[in-house]
Write a protein that holds these residues in place. Structure first.
Motif, PDB file in Angstrom:
ATOM      1  N   PRO A   1       0.847  -1.078  -0.130  1.00 28.94           N
ATOM      2  CA  PRO A   1      -0.027  -0.077  -0.001  1.00 28.94           C
ATOM      3  C   PRO A   1       0.869   1.162  -0.019  1.00 28.94           C
ATOM      4  N   LEU A   2       2.021   1.045   0.730  1.00 29.25           N
ATOM      5  CA  LEU A   2       2.889   2.517   0.734  1.00 29.25           C
ATOM      6  C   LEU A   2       3.311   2.762  -0.690  1.00 29.25           C
TER       7      LEU A   2
ATOM      8  N   THR B   1      -2.210   5.778   1.689  1.00 30.37           N
ATOM      9  CA  THR B   1      -1.517   5.284   2.906  1.00 30.37           C
ATOM     10  C   THR B   1      -1.154   6.509   3.816  1.00 30.37           C
TER      11      THR B   1
ATOM     12  N   PRO C   1      -6.189   1.653   0.670  1.00 29.73           N
ATOM     13  CA  PRO C   1      -5.711   1.092   1.769  1.00 29.73           C
ATOM     14  C   PRO C   1      -6.730   0.497   2.855  1.00 29.73           C
TER      15      PRO C   1
END
Length: 262
Positions: A56-57, A64, A135
């Motif tokens: 997700p980052l 995020t 996210p």
């Protein structure tokens, strides 16, 4: 106790909560089958948990960052600059990719093809989930339909569940297991839902956005995650800590040594 940590050291508690989640989610995804050496289980657990944060980052950096900084702001802690999170995404991504490649290479070298295929399939599914959904949604789907489901199915054995005569296939046994668990968990589940409704009602005037509600959910989750993670790690996973360091090599070499002796 966890609530006091949020009050006194919010920034450190956010970091601790994320680290605990990395470990707990990763260790829950331990490969099925023969127990590997303890260090392999530790490595796989950390890599799987980091994967759930790194993707997700990297794939949803803005969203995020909003979740992370929203939680920090909600607890009164300083936020993290976007550049710092981008650097963290790059570093985590490198660790996750290198670690998984090394782990898969070891399984291929040991000719553990079934375990390798299962692992590759799971990683592909997780990548698709974490990249396809933002996210908040991907975490919810993972938590409900992957992480929690694994715990529920595992707990049924601890609670005394016995399959019906005829030993049905695992897929056919899914609904009976869930029904068995829900019957035993219903009282505490209803009490927890009622408590959450009361808490939400009391705090509603102070929660003015979806991000604030999501941050509150994370704080509540952290309070129940600590005892839960300790129970799983120290009690349910206790045999994994006692795995012999050479267990994996012995399982791989054992059949070959027996053939040579024969």
């Amino acid at each position: 106790m966890v609530g006091a940590l949020w009050w006194a050291w919010p920034a450190a508690t956010v970091g601790g909560f994320f680290l605990l989640t990395v470990w707990h989610w990763g260790s829950a995804d331990a490969p099925a089958g023969p127990r590997p050496a303890a260090w392999l289980w530790l490595a796989h657990s950390c890599l799987r948990g980091l994967l759930l944060f790194a993707v997700p980052l990297w794939g949803w950096p803005t969203q995020t960052a909003g979740v992370v900084n929203g939680l920090l702001a909600f607890t009164g802690a300083p936020t993290v600059p976007t550049a710092t999170l981008a650097t963290a995404a790059t570093a985590l991504g490198a660790v996750v990719v290198a670690g998984h490649l090394a782990l898969w290479a070891r399984w291929a070298y040991r000719r553990q093809w079934a375990r390798l295929c299962t692992e590759l399939g799971e990683v592909v599914v997780l990548l698709l989930l974490l990249l396809a959904l933002p996210p908040q949604l991907s975490v919810a789907v993972y938590f409900i339909f992957w992480h929690s489901l694994q715990h529920v199915l595992r707990l049924t054995g601890w609670l005394g569940y016995a399959p019906a005569p005829g030993q049905p296939r695992p897929a056919a046994d899914l609904m009976p297991r869930l029904a068995f668990f829900l019957r035993r968990a219903a009282p505490l589940l209803l009490l927890s839902c009622a408590a959450l409704l009361v808490l939400g009602r009391l705090l509603a005037p102070h929660l003015h956005s979806g991000a604030a509600w999501f941050s509150l959910a994370l704080v509540v989750a952290s309070i129940v995650t600590l005892p839960h993670a300790l129970l799983v790690t120290l009690v349910m996973d206790a045999p994994r800590w006692r795995a012999a360091p050479g267990a994996g090599s012995q399982r791989w070499l054992g059949p070959r040594l027996q053939k040579q002796k024969a």
